[in-house]
Design a protein around this motif. Structure first.
Motif, PDB file in Angstrom:
ATOM      1  N   ASP A 248       0.823  -1.211   0.000  1.00 12.93           N
ATOM      2  CA  ASP A 248       0.000   0.000   0.000  1.00 12.93           C
ATOM      3  C   ASP A 248       0.857   1.260   0.000  1.00 12.93           C
ATOM      4  N   GLY A 249       0.298   2.312  -0.563  1.00 15.80           N
ATOM      5  CA  GLY A 249       0.941   3.616  -0.504  1.00 15.80           C
ATOM      6  C   GLY A 249       2.129   3.745  -1.439  1.00 15.80           C
ATOM      7  N   VAL A 251       4.394   1.534  -2.118  1.00 10.90           N
ATOM      8  CA  VAL A 251       5.586   0.874  -1.579  1.00 10.90           C
ATOM      9  C   VAL A 251       5.859  -0.424  -2.337  1.00 10.90           C
TER      10      VAL A 251
ATOM     11  N   PHE B 298      -2.495  -5.003  12.688  1.00  8.36           N
ATOM     12  CA  PHE B 298      -3.101  -4.106  13.699  1.00  8.36           C
ATOM     13  C   PHE B 298      -4.166  -3.134  13.231  1.00  8.36           C
ATOM     14  N   ASN B 307       1.171  -5.580   4.981  1.00 10.12           N
ATOM     15  CA  ASN B 307       2.177  -4.622   4.551  1.00 10.12           C
ATOM     16  C   ASN B 307       3.553  -4.960   5.106  1.00 10.12           C
ATOM     17  N   PRO B 309       5.820  -3.378   7.029  1.00  8.74           N
ATOM     18  CA  PRO B 309       6.195  -3.294   8.446  1.00  8.74           C
ATOM     19  C   PRO B 309       5.803  -4.555   9.215  1.00  8.74           C
ATOM     20  N   ASN B 414      -7.780  -5.471  18.965  1.00 10.92           N
ATOM     21  CA  ASN B 414      -6.615  -5.950  18.210  1.00 10.92           C
ATOM     22  C   ASN B 414      -5.437  -6.353  19.089  1.00 10.92           C
TER      23      ASN B 414
ATOM     24  N   MET C   1       2.629   1.079   3.873  1.00  8.57           N
ATOM     25  CA  MET C   1       1.483   1.961   4.039  1.00  8.57           C
ATOM     26  C   MET C   1       1.926   3.241   4.742  1.00  8.57           C
ATOM     27  N   TYR C   2       1.441   4.329   4.258  1.00 10.02           N
ATOM     28  CA  TYR C   2       1.738   5.613   4.900  1.00 10.02           C
ATOM     29  C   TYR C   2       0.447   6.221   5.434  1.00 10.02           C
ATOM     30  N   ARG C  11       3.635   9.560   7.046  1.00 11.68           N
ATOM     31  CA  ARG C  11       4.703   8.806   7.706  1.00 11.68           C
ATOM     32  C   ARG C  11       4.457   7.317   7.581  1.00 11.68           C
ATOM     33  N   ASP C  12       5.561   6.591   7.654  1.00 11.55           N
ATOM     34  CA  ASP C  12       5.515   5.138   7.569  1.00 11.55           C
ATOM     35  C   ASP C  12       4.665   4.548   8.696  1.00 11.55           C
ATOM     36  N   MET C  13       3.900   3.521   8.341  1.00 14.26           N
ATOM     37  CA  MET C  13       3.011   2.865   9.297  1.00 14.26           C
ATOM     38  C   MET C  13       3.727   2.418  10.566  1.00 14.26           C
ATOM     39  N   ARG C  14       4.991   2.093  10.439  1.00 16.71           N
ATOM     40  CA  ARG C  14       5.724   1.578  11.579  1.00 16.71           C
ATOM     41  C   ARG C  14       5.786   2.575  12.737  1.00 16.71           C
ATOM     42  N   GLU C  15       5.575   3.866  12.445  1.00 14.60           N
ATOM     43  CA  GLU C  15       5.625   4.873  13.509  1.00 14.60           C
ATOM     44  C   GLU C  15       4.321   4.972  14.282  1.00 14.60           C
ATOM     45  N   THR C  17       0.598   3.424  16.090  1.00 10.72           N
ATOM     46  CA  THR C  17      -0.089   2.338  16.768  1.00 10.72           C
ATOM     47  C   THR C  17      -1.575   2.529  16.503  1.00 10.72           C
ATOM     48  N   CYS C  18      -2.248   1.463  16.075  1.00  5.65           N
ATOM     49  CA  CYS C  18      -3.689   1.562  15.825  1.00  5.65           C
ATOM     50  C   CYS C  18      -4.417   0.865  16.956  1.00  5.65           C
ATOM     51  N   PRO C  59       5.990   9.166  17.713  1.00  2.00           N
ATOM     52  CA  PRO C  59       7.105  10.122  17.652  1.00  2.00           C
ATOM     53  C   PRO C  59       6.720  11.544  18.038  1.00  2.00           C
TER      54      PRO C  59
ATOM     55  N   ARG D 129      10.523  14.214  13.907  1.00  2.00           N
ATOM     56  CA  ARG D 129      10.448  13.137  14.912  1.00  2.00           C
ATOM     57  C   ARG D 129      10.090  11.863  14.176  1.00  2.00           C
ATOM     58  N   LEU D 131      11.687   7.408  13.673  1.00  2.00           N
ATOM     59  CA  LEU D 131      12.411   6.288  14.275  1.00  2.00           C
ATOM     60  C   LEU D 131      13.723   6.091  13.530  1.00  2.00           C
TER      61      LEU D 131
END
Lengths: 974, 416, 85, 177
Positions: A248-249, A251, B298, B307, B309, B414, C1-2, C11-15, C17-18, C59, D129, D131
């Motif tokens: 997605d996005g 990537v 999540f 995805n 990550p 979740n 995913m952004y 920003r990247d999904m990794r940053e 929390t859902c 962040p 900000r 990671l």
């Protein structure tokens, strides 16, 4: 090199490269792949198939190879399932065949082939069921050993891997005629372009054929374009890079081979996993030739025609006498070109009756290959032309069943391609993946001229979307011949015809699946394992689908397609998990006293991401318990020092800070006096305890909340949410100040003396009091709080002074007969006092369970209040916190044990509770436990049986108040 | 047709021309006693046990695609009974016992392999939690062994015992845990149900549920209206949409779980292993692929794909735990859609609509539950009483607070 | 995913929390009946299609409601929770 | 009474590190004050401070004001005006963060191994900000080839370890070319 002709555009003929294959030393050239070098050395047998262990040779010249998978020596050990077609040769390379024993020529498991009638699709679902115990003991181990391909060594993978991120306006996937024109057009427009190519060399199929572009040789034209692209600063060329997935996005996942092809890569990674984010992308991945399912089509020496041409052009491999079996114009033209260049074409067979050609080799229209011979390599084919069979001696059979656009990447988001009857193949539709469009052969435009034009068009469309002006492009002149074919999915003749070479799926298996009702394509795939081998069915899914359609009487588009899932090419776990081995898995958090604690010999244990000292050993200690008892004694008798900096600290500041805290704590904080500290409980909104800790009022509008080490992040996130969602406009702000302060607990009867040395004068601070202090020139904070039940302080200083403060405090404590204490002693001290940690607050307990229902204010709303009133969360059937003492004080007990009525059986229905924490208390001379027990508070004094079947412990315990030591709390208050 | 080695021999000699479809492909009748919506593992097992245990055969399973095409065809195939909360413990124990007789029961080799499951722990606190779990398993009559570090090393010498960020303290060894061939479970139950007269209707999507005066009367489908006295919703991954057809709003949020398989390898991982410090679990299939997965992506999703990550988290955990797998290559990844509930445990219960039943909320542990879920759902639909081992799987337990939160994560869907 | 953080941009999904559906912002009044709390804490529309869910951008500390499609994963916008409704 | 001596978060980590065209060194200790305006007070605060940075901004007034999060800035340096607490929550963060500067022609290539952002697109100066691997990061872009990288003090070791690894691999790739 017995099978090498002159030339070879990929080769540096002057540079011989020595390598080993299956223990034999051989010589190749610089520029060879392992596959091309083996072919040049007349090695055709490169492996054994998965199920029948049939001899197999190389089929293709690319990453789609199903057969030529080998084990490759790298970093001192062998890596399994390496594609010989992709692995570049380097000096000293060592490879060996896999999935055979004792050798590739004499493989015992080849006996399976004799039993093939009984090993048809899905046979294993119908047998091996009796006797039942034999599955794990006999059948399964045998099947497991027979299955699998390469061996995975058990040694840790010590290869270096890298992950990297890249961003661009336009990602071009593939560098054939289409991709080069896309990159050139976009590059000239000034777009930020990445051109990714799986091969070592850019150019795609232009490297493997003889044609002319703009009046020059195709390869010269490629070199010219590459020279221009290299000179453009806005274009990045990424050779040896496979795009393996679309996400997605915008990537894209990509895998770059960085050091894999080098004899001595130094500290360069073996592979790099790239995450490429592109505003637009163009799939110019070309097309893959498909084989034809005819009896005996899996023998070494049977190859795709395009692969034969590639090995000839790029690597100067002489295929010997070649029979070409093709069903399309491209195959015929290709055979003619190859013959012109000197390849020995023994015959051309085409099932079409209506084609003819003036060829320098025998041409059999209306013909089919119906059998092959040659035990370890092809010797002869049998052809049938209009019902008459004849044999042709040959070394290579080149198959061309037409072309499939390489469209998998467009399907990764779940969209399905459409059937194009004209080319008898699936082609992508526009918009299957947002921002990605296919161009050229990847969408069924097969001639070079069409690809060049489509590349320009696709680039222009992308540039328009990017808001860039496309340059005027003059299309180079190139071949623009038509492509006509008559689909031939299977030759119907006696004998087994392979579809999936890697998984040994034949046309009979697919037909049988349909016969047994597995007629949906997904069912057929799962029943036969078609397409599930390392090549993901790249050369076989289409054929299998057609055979299934034939068997069920449906058309191909009605029958459907299988799902394309990432990765397009297999990707090593080492690359995708780059950097995570060992310490790289998660950050390490070290307190300011960390080095000192390690220097004192303390074993460090993980507390979340932090490290904390377990205990501080001394010479002569029998075991850790000796140290733990000693350190517990420091605190109870003299003074102990412990770094408690890992606890979370959150500054809550502003006029509405008190109001906010009243909302997040069960109790009331707004009425706390400045300079006072209170214990507080926070609930989750679902009414269960989230965390506990202290809250100090430093100033009128300035509170300091502490959290447990474990929950610090969760609490901060929670407080941010409550503030932003429910307290809009309130006059307050939150800040985590955990890291700014080093905080040391000084606890024990002599704590005041230690502080006196540090501060000069100890402020007269009541229990649960706070005041600012000066340590020389350093401003600090002093809290009189205790997690041990002794008179205790916590002294906080800016973190840069933490190490020195700890050193001073430990020295002072040691001077008074005390010293540092670690987590073990801290745990004993808190259990003796019945203080809880996350061993008790396990996410399922309520304030009621802990006996803290009195801390739930009834005068205000707070987070978790409403849900905590649900009927299931209170009452005598709940497990409640109690203390436990074994009747025999020396009977060791451990957390996790179950509790039963003395005479009840140890079965699930009779479990009364469990031990949450346990320790030996040197203070009280007995083992102690905390436990959650059904209706426990009402049962103090009751005797239960503790059962710890896991560790073979059973003893009698009695329930009591959880505060074992100094229940009045006089020691910490006075 | 009875399957056996002898039969294979006989058919093989006759050119394999005698094999028949494993199940019929009937057209739907206008009227059934009961309908099961959803032809996945749970739905097929429910139909099988309705026929087998309760003698009900005028029933149909309605599947919008092909049988076994949902989560039963997309999971990491782990079978275990290592729960500790009353309510879960007896249910999964019952399920494991059914697994242990499943091949005989179905005359279908589902390749249930009890190769042993080892849950690793990496701190004293985790050890204590696993000790509680293990003792609860023993009390339930199941097996559990607490291994220390050396005990783990003796069985799994290839784990990273030297430089792991979170050292291995030990493991909880559940010898009867293992894996099974997921597709075969669906096919075996389908064949068994079909043989007992159940109609399995593929390519039949339910588009509406008919309710009259609070009572279900049937369903609308893409293949016409079908009447029935009782209807069971067994549609994990789409439960909320199907239930909404009857006006129900459920305690379920749908999330993606990715899983992965590598290229085939010779046997190297003999057990099922789960890592305690980062969600990661792995086993090796009989074909040689390493099958592994991790945590949810999540975010709520129905896309059945994840995805990067999420991919990276799993691969990083794998490298942290067993660095040998760095050389193995991921061949395929996929995503399943999980019904996540606010306590991580499932629902097998009546609904406020008479005659409408719900089997849902399996979070990401539905595969191992298939036999017991079918067994208990069949019992509920046939008798209108909850089966004793599933009596706590009530739809109203979130409202009342009688929760089954094994993870202790609270009401956020979740996190389970 | 952004995802688009209202503070930081895409920003990247990794940053992030859902924590699930944005329903969680609509906290009932303290004295609301138990059904309202059950509805708030547990029950979800769980749409297949356009949805709003709650994310935390650790962040920068911003909580945001994201407009997203649960079938296509298309992200169409976001609002800071502090500024929402 | 004792006098306490200070220690460096990067003590024992052998900075500076130099690999190929990248160099990593620690940023000397500096006073850092976190400033978070109370609701409705941003303008008043800005006039007292001579400005208040918007997301991503770095303002150089008498102090360097760096945006670090939702309604929050760090003031680097001494000499904060008096009376700011009327408008903002202030907290000392001088010891909470460890800063290192990565500098050199390959600085961006090194960060491309660790940070999931296109750093080419950022203005000079600006702050982000994000990671760094799994580490929380405050990144200040000083120039196209110099970046200040701040993380929590306790993670200084992991910060330098991650950067060291990435720097070595980038340098090794250069050596191949």
């Amino acid at each position: 090199m017995k099978r090498r002709v002159t030339g070879g555009s990929a080769l540096d003929r002057g540079r011989a490269v020595r390598f080993h294959f299956d223990g034999r030393e051989m010589t190749g050239c610089r520029g060879d792949t392992l596959a091309s070098a083996l072919l040049a050395n007349n090695v055709r047998l490169m492996g054994r198939s998965f199920k029948y262990h049939r001899p197999r040779g190389v089929l293709t010249a690319g990453s789609e190879e199903p057969n030529a998978l080998v084990e490759l020596k790298r970093d001192g050990t062998f890596h399994p399932n390496i594609r010989a077609t992709l692995q570049e040769l380097h000096s000293g390379l060592e490879a060996r065949v896999q999935n055979c024993w004792p050798s590739v020529r004499h493989d015992v498991m080849a006996v399976n082939d004799l039993f093939a009638p009984f090993l048809s699709a899905g046979f294993y679902y119908k047998t091996f069921m009796w006797p039942r115990a034999f599955w794990e003991r006999l059948y399964e181990p045998v099947i497991r050993r027979a299955a699998g391909l390469g061996r995975l060594p058990r040694a840790h993978d010590e290869s270096l891997h890298e992950r990297a991120f890249a961003f661009c306006d336009l990602l071009v996937i593939g560098s054939g005629p289409t991709g080069l024109m896309v990159a050139l057009t976009a590059g000239r427009a000034g777009a930020d372009v990445i051109l990714a190519e799986e091969d070592r060399q850019m150019g795609g199929r232009l490297l493997s054929q003889a044609g002319q572009i703009d009046g020059q040789g195709a390869e010269d034209w490629v070199q010219g374009v590459l020279a221009e692209l290299t000179a453009l600063p806005n274009v990045r060329l990424m050779p040896r890079t496979s795009i393996f997935g679309t996400y997605d996005g915008g990537v894209f996942g990509a895998l770059e081979r960085v050091g894999q092809h080098l004899a001595e890569p130094g500290l360069a990674p073996r592979e790099c996993y790239w995450r490429i984010t592109a505003r637009r992308a163009i799939l110019a991945s070309g097309a893959l030739e498909r084989p034809i399912a005819h009896p005996g089509n899996d023998r070494p020496g049977v190859m795709l025609l395009s692969a034969v041409a590639s090995y000839w052009h790029r690597w100067a491999v002489d295929p010997g006498r070649v029979v070409v079996f093709g069903n399309n114009d491209h195959a015929l033209a290709s055979a003619q070109v190859l013959a012109d260049q000197g390849m020995q074409i023994a015959a051309y067979i085409d099932p079409r009756e209506d084609v003819a050609g003036d060829t320098p080799f025998p041409f059999h229209s209306g013909g089919e290959v119906v059998a092959t011979r040659g035990r370890h390599g092809l010797r002869e084919v049998t052809i049938r032309v209009r019902g008459r069979e004849s044999r042709i001696a040959c070394d290579t059979l080149a198959l061309s069943g037409g072309w499939n656009p390489t469209l998998a990447l467009t399907c990764h988001h779940g969209a399905r391609p459409v059937w194009d009857e004209a080319i008898a193949a699936f082609v992508p539709r526009p918009g299957m993946v947002p921002g990605l469009e296919a161009a050229g052969a990847a969408r069924g435009r097969f001639s070079i001229a069409a690809c060049l034009a489509d590349g320009v068009e696709a680039a222009q469309a992308a540039l328009a979307e990017l808001g860039l002006k496309a340059p005027d492009m003059v299309l180079p002149e190139a071949e623009d011949s038509a492509y006509a074919l008559r689909p031939l999915w299977q030759v119907k003749a006696k004998g087994r015809a392979w579809l999936d070479f890697a998984n040994d799926v034949t046309t009979k298996d697919v037909t049988l699946a349909a016969q047994e009702g597995f007629a949906s394509v997904e069912h057929m795939k799962r029943y036969t394992t078609q397409g599930m081998a390392p090549d993901q069915g790249k050369s076989s899914n289409m054929g299998a689908l057609a055979v299934l359609a034939d068997a069920t009487g449906g058309s191909i588009p009605e029958t459907g397609t299988t799902t394309f899932r990432p990765p397009f090419v297999p990707v090593s776990i080492g690359a995708l998990g780059a950097g995570a081995k060992g310490a790289g898995f998660r950050p390490e958090r070290r307190t300011t006293s960390d080095a000192q604690a390690r220097a004192m010999g303390a074993p460090m244990i993980e507390a979340g991401l932090w490290y904390r000292p377990s205990y501080f050993p001394q010479a002569g200690d029998a075991d850790w318990r000796t140290a733990c008892n000693r350190e517990t004694g420091f605190v109870r008798q003299t003074v102990g020092v412990c770094d408690v900096s890992t606890l979370g600290k959150i500054a809550v500041q502003g006029p509405d800070a008190g109001r906010f805290l009243d909302f997040v704590y069960t109790g009331t904080m707004s009425r706390l006096a400045v300079g006072r500290v209170r214990y507080g409980l926070m609930l989750r909104e679902d009414g269960h305890v989230m965390d506990d800790g202290t809250c100090a009022r430093l100033n009128e509008h300035d509170y300091l909340v502490t959290t447990t080490t474990a929950a610090a992040g969760e609490v901060m996130q929670h407080l941010e949410f409550v503030q932003q969602a429910f307290c809009r406009g309130w006059q307050l702000r939150l800040a985590s100040v955990t890291e700014n302060w080093a905080q040391m607990a000084v606890a024990g009867p002599l704590a005041g003396e230690v502080l006196g040395h540090v501060l000069g004068e100890v402020p007269d601070l009541p229990f649960m009091g706070y005041c600012p202090v000066q340590i020389g020139a350093v401003a600090g904070r002093l809290f009189r709080i205790s997690f041990s039940g002794e008179k205790g302080y916590e002294l906080a200083v800016p973190a840069r002074f933490g190490a020195d403060l700890f050193r001073h405090l430990v020295a002072l404590a040691e001077g008074l007969g005390g010293g540092a204490y670690g987590m073990e002693a801290l745990n004993v001290l808190r259990i003796e006092k019945g203080f809880i940690t996350h061993a008790e607050i396990d996410g399922r307990v309520t304030a009621f369970d802990l006996g803290m229902q009195g801390m739930m204010s009834s005068k205000k709303d707070f987070i978790g209040r409403a849900a905590s009133q649900r009927p299931g969360l209170t009452g005598p059937e709940r497990m409640q916190l109690v203390g436990l003492r074994p009747s025999d004080p020396q009977a060791g007990i451990a957390a996790g044990a179950s509790l039963f009525q003395p005479d009840a059986p140890a079965t699930a229905a009779h479990v009364e509770g469990h031990v949450t924490s346990a320790c030996y208390s040197p203070t009280l001379g007995t083992w102690l436990g905390l436990a959650l027990v059904v209706n426990g508070r009402a049962r103090h004094g009751a005797r239960l049986r503790l059962e710890d079947g896991l560790r073979g412990q059973r003893c009698e315990v009695s329930l009591c108040d959880p505060v074992f030591f100094d229940p009045e709390g006089g020691r910490m208050r006075d | 047709m009875q399957f056996s080695g002898f039969r294979i021999l006989k058919e093989g000699l006759a050119g394999n021309r005698g094999w028949k479809p494993h199940w019929r492909k009937p057209d739907p009748k206008p009227d059934y006693d009961m309908l099961i919506i959803g032809g996945g593992g749970h739905g097929l097992a429910t139909a099988y046990y309705l026929a087998k245990n309760h003698g009900l055969t005028n029933i149909a399973v309605l599947e919008k695609g092909y049988l076994g095409g949902g989560n039963i065809g997309r999971n990491t195939t782990i079978v275990r009974a290592n729960y500790f909360l009353p309510g879960n413990s007896e249910f999964y124990s019952h399920s494991l016992k059914l697994w242990e007789g499943l091949e005989d029961e179905l005359n279908y080799n589902v390749m249930h392999s009890q190769r042993g499951l080892i849950n690793l722990f990496h701190s004293d606190g985790q050890r204590d939690a696993f000790a509680r779990r293990g003792n609860a398993m023993l009390a339930q009559g199941d097996d559990a062994i607490l291994l220390d570090r050396e005990g783990v090393r003796a069985i799994l010498p290839y784990l990273d015992f030297e430089q792991a960020r979170f050292p291995i303290y030990g493991g909880l060894y559940h010898k009867r845990g293992g894996t099974a061939r997921h597709d075969a479970v669906a096919w075996g139950y389908a064949r068994g149900a079909d043989q007992r007269g159940v109609d399995l209707i593929e390519n039949c999507e339910v588009t509406g549920i008919s309710v009259e005066s609070g009572r279900v009367t049937g369903v609308s489908t893409t293949r016409g209206e079908i009447r029935a006295r009782k209807v069971g919703i067994v549609t994990a991954g789409r439960t909320s949409q199907v239930a909404a057809m009857a006006g129900l709003r459920l305690p379920i949020e749908s999330h993606i779980l990715q899983a992965f398989v590598t290229e085939g390898l010779k046997p190297c991982i003999d057990h099922v292993i789960s890592f305690g410090m980062g969600h990661f679990y792995i086993s090796q299939s009989d074909k040689g692929g390493l099958v592994f997965g991790g945590d949810l992506d999540f975010y709520p999703s129905y896309a059945a794909r994840g995805n990067l990550p999420g991919v990276e988290q799993v691969m990083e955990a794998g490298m942290a735990l067993m660095p040998m797998i760095g050389r193995a290559k991921v061949l395929r990844s996929w995503g399943g859609i999980m019904d996540m509930t606010p306590d991580g445990s499932p629902i097998i219960d009546r609904t406020p609509i008479e005659g409408l039943y719900l089997d849902a909320g399996w979070c990401y542990g539905g595969f191992k539950a298939v036999p017991a879920s079918g067994w208990c759902m069949a019992h509920l639909m046939a008798t209108d009483q909850p089966h004793p081992v599933a009596r706590r799987y009530r739809l109203d337990r979130f409202a009342t607070g009688h929760l089954l939160d094994e993870e202790g994560k609270g009401s956020q869907h979740n996190l389970h | 995913m952004y995802l688009p953080c209202p503070c930081c941009g895409w920003r990247d999904m990794r940053e992030f929390t859902c924590i699930g559906a944005a329903d969680y912002c609509d906290r009932p009044e303290a004295d609301a009946p138990p059904e309202a709390w059950d509805n708030y804490l547990h029950l979800r529309d769980n749409p297949a299609g356009p949805a709003r869910d709650l994310w935390y951008h650790a962040p920068c500390g911003t909580w945001l409601e994201v407009a997203r499609d649960t079938v296509t994963h298309a992200v169409t916008g976001s609002t800071a929770v502090e500024e929402a409704g | 009474m004792i006098e306490l001596s200070a220690s460096d978060p990067f003590a024992g980590l052998h900075l500076p590190l130099v690999h190929g065209a990248a160099r990593l060194d620690s940023v000397p200790p500096v006073r850092i004050t976190a400033i978070a305006p109370l609701p409705g007070q941003t303008e008043a605060l800005a006039s007292a401070l001579g400005g208040f940075p918007a997301p991503g901004e770095v303002l150089d007034t008498t102090l360097r004001l760096v945006w670090v999060g939702r309604g929050q800035a760090f003031a680097f340096g001494e000499g904060l005006p008096e009376g700011l607490e009327r408008h903002a929550a202030l907290s000392d963060q001088s010891d909470g963060w460890a800063g290192a500067q990565l500098e050199g022609a390959d600085a961006q290539a090194v960060l491309a191994r660790l940070v999931a952002m296109d750093l080419r697109a950022l203005a000079v100066p600006s702050s982000v900000r994000t990671l760094l691997g799994h580490l929380p990061l405050l990144l200040v872009k000083q120039s196209e080839t110099a970046f200040d990288l701040w993380t929590y003090r306790s993670m200084a070791g992991s910060l330098s370890h991650e950067l060291d690894r990435a720097m070595r691999m980038v340098a090794a790739r250069r050596a191949l070319a």
